[in-house]
Design a protein around this motif. Structure first.
Motif, PDB file in Angstrom:
ATOM      1  N   GLN A 127       0.830  -1.208   0.000  1.00  0.00           N
ATOM      2  CA  GLN A 127       0.000   0.000   0.000  1.00  0.00           C
ATOM      3  C   GLN A 127       0.865   1.259   0.000  1.00  0.00           C
ATOM      4  O   GLN A 127       0.582   2.220  -0.720  1.00  0.00           O
ATOM      5  CB  GLN A 127      -0.927  -0.005   1.223  1.00  0.00           C
ATOM      6  N   GLU A 128       1.920   1.242   0.805  1.00  0.00           N
ATOM      7  CA  GLU A 128       2.823   2.395   0.870  1.00  0.00           C
ATOM      8  C   GLU A 128       3.543   2.609  -0.461  1.00  0.00           C
ATOM      9  O   GLU A 128       3.723   3.742  -0.907  1.00  0.00           O
ATOM     10  CB  GLU A 128       3.844   2.185   1.989  1.00  0.00           C
ATOM     11  N   LYS A 178      11.428   7.166  -9.953  1.00  0.00           N
ATOM     12  CA  LYS A 178      10.284   6.280  -9.714  1.00  0.00           C
ATOM     13  C   LYS A 178      10.748   4.831  -9.544  1.00  0.00           C
ATOM     14  O   LYS A 178      10.287   4.115  -8.651  1.00  0.00           O
ATOM     15  CB  LYS A 178       9.297   6.369 -10.879  1.00  0.00           C
ATOM     16  N   LEU A 179      11.649   4.411 -10.412  1.00  0.00           N
ATOM     17  CA  LEU A 179      12.132   3.029 -10.355  1.00  0.00           C
ATOM     18  C   LEU A 179      12.986   2.772  -9.116  1.00  0.00           C
ATOM     19  O   LEU A 179      12.948   1.684  -8.541  1.00  0.00           O
ATOM     20  CB  LEU A 179      12.922   2.706 -11.623  1.00  0.00           C
ATOM     21  N   GLU A 180      13.753   3.762  -8.706  1.00  0.00           N
ATOM     22  CA  GLU A 180      14.555   3.617  -7.483  1.00  0.00           C
ATOM     23  C   GLU A 180      13.653   3.476  -6.263  1.00  0.00           C
ATOM     24  O   GLU A 180      13.926   2.661  -5.362  1.00  0.00           O
ATOM     25  CB  GLU A 180      15.480   4.819  -7.327  1.00  0.00           C
ATOM     26  N   ALA A 181      12.557   4.250  -6.222  1.00  0.00           N
ATOM     27  CA  ALA A 181      11.605   4.140  -5.115  1.00  0.00           C
ATOM     28  C   ALA A 181      10.912   2.781  -5.139  1.00  0.00           C
ATOM     29  O   ALA A 181      10.726   2.144  -4.085  1.00  0.00           O
ATOM     30  CB  ALA A 181      10.572   5.261  -5.215  1.00  0.00           C
ATOM     31  N   LYS A 182      10.546   2.322  -6.326  1.00  0.00           N
ATOM     32  CA  LYS A 182       9.907   1.011  -6.452  1.00  0.00           C
ATOM     33  C   LYS A 182      10.857  -0.096  -6.017  1.00  0.00           C
ATOM     34  O   LYS A 182      10.446  -1.044  -5.331  1.00  0.00           O
ATOM     35  CB  LYS A 182       9.470   0.799  -7.899  1.00  0.00           C
ATOM     36  N   GLN A 208       4.179   5.698  -5.495  1.00  0.00           N
ATOM     37  CA  GLN A 208       4.209   5.765  -6.949  1.00  0.00           C
ATOM     38  C   GLN A 208       3.216   6.784  -7.487  1.00  0.00           C
ATOM     39  O   GLN A 208       3.503   7.510  -8.454  1.00  0.00           O
ATOM     40  CB  GLN A 208       3.918   4.383  -7.549  1.00  0.00           C
ATOM     41  N   GLU A 209       2.052   6.856  -6.853  1.00  0.00           N
ATOM     42  CA  GLU A 209       1.051   7.850  -7.270  1.00  0.00           C
ATOM     43  C   GLU A 209       1.536   9.268  -6.984  1.00  0.00           C
ATOM     44  O   GLU A 209       1.331  10.174  -7.786  1.00  0.00           O
ATOM     45  CB  GLU A 209      -0.269   7.590  -6.536  1.00  0.00           C
TER      46      GLU A 209
END
Length: 393
Positions: free
Chosen positions: A35-36, A53-57, A41-42
């Protein structure tokens, strides 16, 4: 017996209670992490780069994987204890084995997600690096020309100009802009590879003025190289004009082969008298100037002289020059094969090689498919007849 079964069930339930509680907590932890990650990502959807974005994912997936790994390890340990208490083939052990498989699948899925995201991240980082490099070279080009992207908006178009201005242009788009601007503002006939190398020297300390002088020198070399390939016969001038104008400095200069190396190749592979070697050497140089690589140009010229030993050197040279022009003008045509087909067409129709070359050129100009040239026999004869009747020839 029934009492004994009940005791086993009660004992297993007590044994399993702590394990189930741990599994439940880890399931909740995984759900919360997902969920986090989705929320993050949103939040980054419109204000972060693809790399960010990919690093956070990747970070979120790593945490999910760690939980999945703990579940597998704890299930494995619990299964070992169950086997010690109730046996390898006990009902209790079978239940835990099934759960272990489910947990192993979940762990592998997390591993696969990390691998896929890591690959996407590497591609994004490379794309970002390419974009940065392409943008720097475009900015260097502007420094050399003394202009900005706005000065070329008509040439580039509104969308590309806007993308460059707001920083959203990809490396491919930036490279396209570089090529268009370079050809338009510096020299339409110059080899872009050579030009890029000169522009890139700004990054290693060259001054704008030094680069401008280097580009001027390259332009002079291009003009000199083009003069070397302008000695075609009048019958080929109409075909040669466009092809020669399109030759860049890198292609034209490469035609000037090392004399000793070329002479050695001619002596070894050509069955021609000493008096013909200079003409052959020049023929190879001319063919290479039209973009045919060294090996193909040498073999094609050798084949022409070998198939026409009774023809004059001038006639053979005219044929290979004509074939080189055709090869340059039409993609997908192999120079050496074209020499072979020219000879076969001439033989089949009872015409000279020069006439066969002109015939093939005319056929191509009016739409004859280049890939059909190898079917020279009846096909070309029929096409020639039809075109003659239609007054195209």
């Amino acid at each position: 017996m029934a009492n004994n079964n009940n005791e086993v069930k009660i004992t297993f339930k007590a044994f399993n209670q702590e394990f189930n509680k741990s599994m439940t907590e880890m399931n909740k932890e995984t759900t919360l992490l997902r969920q986090e990650m989705k929320l993050q990502q949103e939040q980054m959807k419109h204000n972060a780069s693809e790399t960010e974005k990919l690093e956070a994912k990747m970070s979120g997936l790593q945490q999910i994987y760690e939980v999945a790994k703990r579940k597998t390890e704890e299930t494995t340990a619990t299964l070992a204890r169950a086997k010690n208490l109730w046996g390898e083939n006990s009902e209790e052990a079978k239940k835990l084995e099934e759960q272990l498989k489910r947990n192993q699948i979940a762990e592998q899925q997390a591993t696969n997600a990390i691998t896929g995201t890591e690959q996407a991240l590497q591609r994004a980082k490379q794309a970002q690096a390419d974009q940065t490099e392409s943008l720097r070279q475009l900015q260097n080009l502007f420094s050399v020309t003394g202009q900005s992207v706005g000065d070329f908006s008509d040439l580039l178009g509104r969308d590309l100009t806007r993308a460059i201005q707001n920083g959203s242009a990809s490396a491919k788009q930036l490279d396209t802009a570089f090529d268009k601007i370079a050809r338009s503002s510096l020299n339409a006939g110059r080899d872009i590879t050579e030009l890029r190398a000169s522009i890139r020297s700004l990054d290693s300390g060259s001054s704008v003025e030094q680069v401008r002088q280097d580009l001027a020198r390259l332009g002079q070399e291009a003009n000199e190289a083009e003069k070397e390939v302008n000695g075609l016969k009048d019958s080929l001038k109409s075909m040669a004009g466009a092809a020669t104008a399109a030759i860049g400095v890198g292609t034209a200069v490469s035609a000037a082969l090392e004399s000793s190396s070329l002479d050695t190749s001619i002596k070894i592979s050509f069955d021609v008298p000493e008096s013909s070697r200079e003409t052959v050497r020049q023929a190879v140089r001319d063919v290479q100037a039209y973009g045919v690589d060294g090996e193909a140009s040498l073999e094609g010229v050798r084949r022409q002289w070998a198939l026409n030993k009774d023809a004059t050197d001038a006639a053979n040279q005219e044929v290979v020059n004509g074939a080189a022009v055709i090869t340059r003008a039409y993609s997908g045509i192999d120079f050496t094969e074209l020499i072979q087909e020219t000879n076969e067409v001439g033989k089949a129709l009872g015409i000279s090689n020069i006439e066969a070359t002109n015939l093939i050129s005319r056929l191509l100009k009016i739409g004859f498919p280049p890939e059909q040239l190898d079917k020279w026999g009846r096909k070309i004869y029929v096409e020639c007849t039809r075109f003659r009747e239609s007054k195209f020839i």
